[in-house]
Design a protein around this motif. Structure first.
Motif, short mmCIF file in Angstrom:
data_model
loop_
_atom_site.label_atom_id
_atom_site.label_comp_id
_atom_site.label_asym_id
_atom_site.label_seq_id
_atom_site.Cartn_x
_atom_site.Cartn_y
_atom_site.Cartn_z
N GLY A 45 31.06 0.23 2.82
CA GLY A 45 31.67 1.05 1.79
C GLY A 45 31.13 0.80 0.39
N ILE A 46 30.00 0.08 0.29
CA ILE A 46 29.45 -0.25 -1.03
C ILE A 46 28.31 0.72 -1.38
CG2 ILE A 46 28.29 -2.03 -2.43
CD1 ILE A 46 31.13 -2.81 -1.62
N PRO A 47 28.45 1.44 -2.52
CA PRO A 47 27.36 2.34 -2.92
C PRO A 47 26.21 1.56 -3.56
CG PRO A 47 29.22 2.51 -4.44
CD PRO A 47 29.61 1.49 -3.40
N SER A 48 25.01 2.14 -3.47
CA SER A 48 23.86 1.50 -4.09
C SER A 48 22.86 2.55 -4.55
CB SER A 48 23.19 0.52 -3.12
OG SER A 48 22.69 1.21 -2.00
N VAL A 49 21.99 2.11 -5.46
CA VAL A 49 20.89 2.95 -5.92
C VAL A 49 19.59 2.25 -5.53
CG1 VAL A 49 19.82 4.11 -7.89
CG2 VAL A 49 22.29 3.65 -7.89
N VAL A 50 18.70 2.99 -4.85
CA VAL A 50 17.43 2.42 -4.41
C VAL A 50 16.32 3.02 -5.27
CG1 VAL A 50 15.83 2.08 -2.49
CG2 VAL A 50 18.29 2.26 -2.05
N PHE A 51 15.50 2.16 -5.87
CA PHE A 51 14.38 2.61 -6.71
C PHE A 51 13.07 2.41 -5.94
CE2 PHE A 51 17.86 1.22 -9.31
CZ PHE A 51 18.00 2.22 -10.26
N GLU A 52 12.38 3.50 -5.67
CA GLU A 52 11.11 3.42 -4.94
C GLU A 52 9.99 3.97 -5.81
OE1 GLU A 52 9.65 2.12 -2.31
OE2 GLU A 52 7.83 3.32 -2.64
N ASP A 53 8.98 3.15 -5.95
CA ASP A 53 7.81 3.48 -6.75
C ASP A 53 7.09 4.75 -6.25
OD1 ASP A 53 5.48 3.36 -8.16
OD2 ASP A 53 4.72 1.53 -7.22
N GLY A 54 6.84 4.83 -4.96
CA GLY A 54 6.05 5.92 -4.41
C GLY A 54 6.85 7.19 -4.21
N ASP A 55 6.17 8.21 -3.66
CA ASP A 55 6.86 9.46 -3.34
C ASP A 55 6.87 9.68 -1.84
OD1 ASP A 55 4.19 10.11 -2.84
OD2 ASP A 55 4.45 12.18 -3.49
N ARG A 56 6.45 8.68 -1.08
CA ARG A 56 6.35 8.84 0.37
C ARG A 56 6.47 7.47 1.05
NH1 ARG A 56 1.04 11.82 0.74
NH2 ARG A 56 1.96 12.76 -1.10
N VAL A 57 6.57 7.53 2.36
CA VAL A 57 6.64 6.28 3.12
C VAL A 57 5.27 5.61 3.12
CG1 VAL A 57 8.56 7.08 4.54
CG2 VAL A 57 6.22 7.46 5.33
N SER A 58 5.20 4.38 3.61
CA SER A 58 3.99 3.57 3.38
C SER A 58 2.82 4.02 4.23
CB SER A 58 4.30 2.10 3.63
OG SER A 58 4.53 1.90 4.99
N GLU A 59 1.65 3.56 3.81
CA GLU A 59 0.41 3.94 4.46
C GLU A 59 -0.01 2.86 5.46
OE1 GLU A 59 -4.19 4.86 3.22
OE2 GLU A 59 -2.79 4.22 1.67
N GLY A 60 -0.46 3.29 6.63
CA GLY A 60 -0.94 2.33 7.62
C GLY A 60 0.20 1.79 8.47
N SER A 61 -0.14 1.24 9.63
CA SER A 61 0.91 0.82 10.58
C SER A 61 1.71 -0.37 10.07
CB SER A 61 0.29 0.50 11.93
OG SER A 61 -0.73 -0.48 11.79
N ARG A 62 1.07 -1.27 9.32
CA ARG A 62 1.72 -2.45 8.72
C ARG A 62 2.71 -3.10 9.68
NH1 ARG A 62 3.64 -0.82 2.96
NH2 ARG A 62 3.64 -3.06 2.63
N GLY A 63 4.00 -3.15 9.31
CA GLY A 63 4.99 -3.76 10.20
C GLY A 63 5.07 -2.93 11.47
N LEU A 64 4.53 -3.45 12.55
CA LEU A 64 4.36 -2.62 13.76
C LEU A 64 5.34 -2.99 14.87
CD1 LEU A 64 2.71 -0.65 15.55
CD2 LEU A 64 1.22 -2.58 16.09
N CYS A 65 5.51 -4.29 15.12
CA CYS A 65 6.28 -4.74 16.28
C CYS A 65 7.72 -5.01 15.86
CB CYS A 65 5.67 -6.01 16.86
SG CYS A 65 3.92 -5.87 17.25
N TRP A 66 8.62 -4.15 16.28
CA TRP A 66 10.03 -4.31 15.91
C TRP A 66 10.74 -5.06 17.02
CZ3 TRP A 66 10.78 -3.25 10.96
CH2 TRP A 66 9.80 -2.46 10.33
N ALA A 67 11.33 -6.17 16.65
CA ALA A 67 11.91 -7.08 17.63
C ALA A 67 13.33 -6.66 17.99
CB ALA A 67 11.91 -8.50 17.08
#
Lengths: 512, 69
Positions: A45-67
């Motif tokens: 129930g807690i509101p928040s504001v997220v500040f993101e530098d870019g205008d899109r999701v990240s480039e490249g696979s980067r974090g790939l394996c989700w446990a």
């Protein structure tokens, strides 16, 4: 087919129009950790504001394996199923020495698991699914093209300086979660240093498409690969029928030349066969094993890569960041709602600092095995590989990355130790058992909760009556009682508790 | 159990000879690799961390008598 990026526009906000607001929580960074923190907070129930530098999701696979644990956490936001539907689920790792497979390991035994040990999905998909979950959540204000350039912490709040395409504004909040990555502006603004090791060896990492029908394959890791002059190579299958490849190049390389598509393609064709190959993304990186000494600085809390960095072999970067988010969110929510004192947040630093230390220690050991530092280290590493072909004991010494499992917060100040053998330990996440009416974790509320094998006293939080069929995982007998935190970790367990003991453990887990 | 440093080999000369024969004809690199494999095999056989640590300390101790170069 390359990933179709969706560009998110900057939108005006009250601050940009000169109206001052005070937000309970500001989050710097709209990557997996920032977005998960926002979703977790919203669930309380807690509101928040997220500040993101870019205008899109990240480039490249980067974090790939989700446990598995990340999937359990993300499942509560509808994201886990999407990751599994999109991604490549795997359960086996194969180790090669030259061309010879020396052995393979299986991560999760067959059984009625809700989630696999790992699913491979490019980070941009994980972020896309998280963004969609955030867009469905009215408590979260996600601001694209909004770069946090300065942080001014005060005794009871934080002011951010935010740069947008339409100028700068200040944003005020009671708390800041700094999830702004390895080059964290918050870390810089507070003058905090990363401590630890950086390593010399360069690795080439690339997402490639092979235009041929290749057999599906789980994680494959080569020492002294026959197709590559370097020490090691790694190959994973990922979503969209792509492969993620990783080649150890050595300490001194021409980074730009190595990233050139012709050069990457030549390497991939030697690895995966003489087929047409296209390169979606390529990057050069070095190993890091570094962290902030403390993750809490008054009203500023660091989470994910802004707080700690590890080598990628083991999938301990993104997955530990998701666990940071989960650990932090309930504590912050309880403090904001007045259910706990501010001191509870110090346990975030203790517990996730413990996790970072563990991840850095384990990835450091893997790094040492992958990149021997001296002739003697190389001799022993190669001796292990030689022996592992024939001898079981040596396989346990082969270290191509120890894959992410959730940290057990043993010795946490929130735990209460009791006389209890076996079962699920204090500080360990609750196992996701399949029970008569579905999976156990799906039934847990966003609160402290009791698991009672038998009658339980009246308590100021919900209690789930557990069937005796579930007893063995918990080493339970009739009368056994487990107390879980809102993040599903065990606080304490008793064979035959009285009300006072449970209440005392509950109070302790709220920070005393 | 402590590290055994009192005589424990039934035939010390025979053991020593066999060890030397194991290294016969090997380059220094091959000998080093063989020694590494031997250490790993024996360490696993011993399996007791305390004994191994004691052996590490005993092996690392500088020699009392420095032989001339």
């Amino acid at each position: 087919m390359a990933y179709a990026y969706r560009s998110h526009p900057w939108r005006s906000c009250p601050e940009a129009e000169g109206r001052a607001l005070r937000h309970p929580v500001l989050i710097a960074g709209g990557g997996p950790v920032g977005l998960t923190t926002a979703l977790e907070l919203a669930a309380y129930g807690i509101p928040s504001v997220v500040f993101e530098d870019g205008d899109r999701v990240s480039e490249g696979s980067r974090g790939l394996c989700w446990a598995k644990r990340s999937l359990e956490i993300l499942d509560r936001h509808g994201v886990a199923k999407r990751l599994i539907d999109k991604g490549y689920t795997w359960n086996t790792g194969r180790l090669f020495h030259g061309e010879q497979e020396i052995y393979h390991f299986v991560l999760q035994e067959q059984g009625s698991h809700k989630f696999p040990a790992f699913v491979n999905v490019q980070q941009y998909y994980a972020e896309e699914f998280l963004v969609e979950a955030v867009e469905r959540q009215p408590l979260i204000d996600l601001r694209w093209r909004s770069k946090v350039v300065d942080v001014r912490p005060g005794p009871d709040g934080v002011v951010l300086e935010v740069e947008t395409p339409h100028g700068r504004y200040s944003a005020e909040g009671d708390w800041l979660v700094a999830a702004d990555g390895t080059r964290s502006a918050a870390r810089r603004a507070l003058g905090l240093d990363f401590q630890g090791d950086t390593y010399e060896d360069c690795f080439l990492i690339a997402d490639v498409k092979v235009h041929a029908s290749l057999p599906k394959a789980d994680r494959r890791f080569w020492f002294h690969p026959s197709f590559h002059a370097g020490d090691t190579a790694l190959c994973h299958k990922q979503a969209d029928d792509q492969w993620r490849v990783d080649f150890q190049l050595g300490p001194e390389v021409d980074r730009e030349a190595e990233k050139a598509p012709e050069k990457v393609i030549a390497r991939v064709r030697k690895m995966l066969g003489d087929h047409p190959v296209s390169v979606e993304w390529a990057s050069i990186y070095t190993f890091q094993g570094r962290r902030l000494e403390r993750f809490r600085h008054g009203r500023v809390l660091f989470a994910g890569d802004s707080a700690h960095q590890v080598s990628p072999f083991g999938a301990r970067g993104g997955n530990s960041g998701i666990q940071d988010a989960e650990n932090l969110a309930w504590k912050l929510a309880f403090v904001i709602q007045g259910k706990a004192l501010e001191d509870l947040l110090d346990s975030y630093d203790v517990e996730r600092g413990q996790a970072a230390a563990e991840n850095i220690r384990l990835t450091g050991r893997s790094t040492r095995f992958l990149t021997p530092k001296s002739p003697a280290e190389r001799i022993f590493r190669d001796a292990v590989l030689h022996l592992a072909e024939k001898h079981l004991f040596a396989r346990g010494l082969v270290n191509s990355g120890r894959l992410s499992v959730p940290t057990v917060h043993e010795g946490s100040p929130l735990n209460t130790e009791t006389d209890f053998e076996g079962g699920v330990l204090p500080g360990e996440p609750c196992p996701n058992l399949l029970m008569e009416h579905g999976y156990l974790l799906d039934r847990l509320p966003r609160d402290f909760v009791g698991l009672a094998f038998g009658p339980a006293p009246d308590l100021p939080f919900p209690v789930i009556a557990m069937p005796m069929q579930a007893a063995s995982a918990f080493a339970a007998a009739p009368g056994t009682f487990y107390l879980l935190r809102p993040d599903q970790h065990v606080v304490a367990r008793w064979q035959d508790p009285d009300l006072k003991e449970i209440l005392a453990a509950h109070a302790r887990a709220l920070g005393g | 159990m402590a590290l055994v440093t009192t005589p424990n080999l039934r035939d010390p000369d025979g053991f020593y000879e066999a060890l030397m024969e194991l290294h016969e004809g090997l380059s220094p690199e091959e000998s080093a690799a063989l020694n590494a494999r031997l250490v790993l095999l024996l360490a696993n056989h011993i399996g007791d961390e305390a004994v191994l640590e004691e052996a590490f300390r005993a092996a690392r101790r500088p020699a009392l008598v420095q032989h001339s170069p």
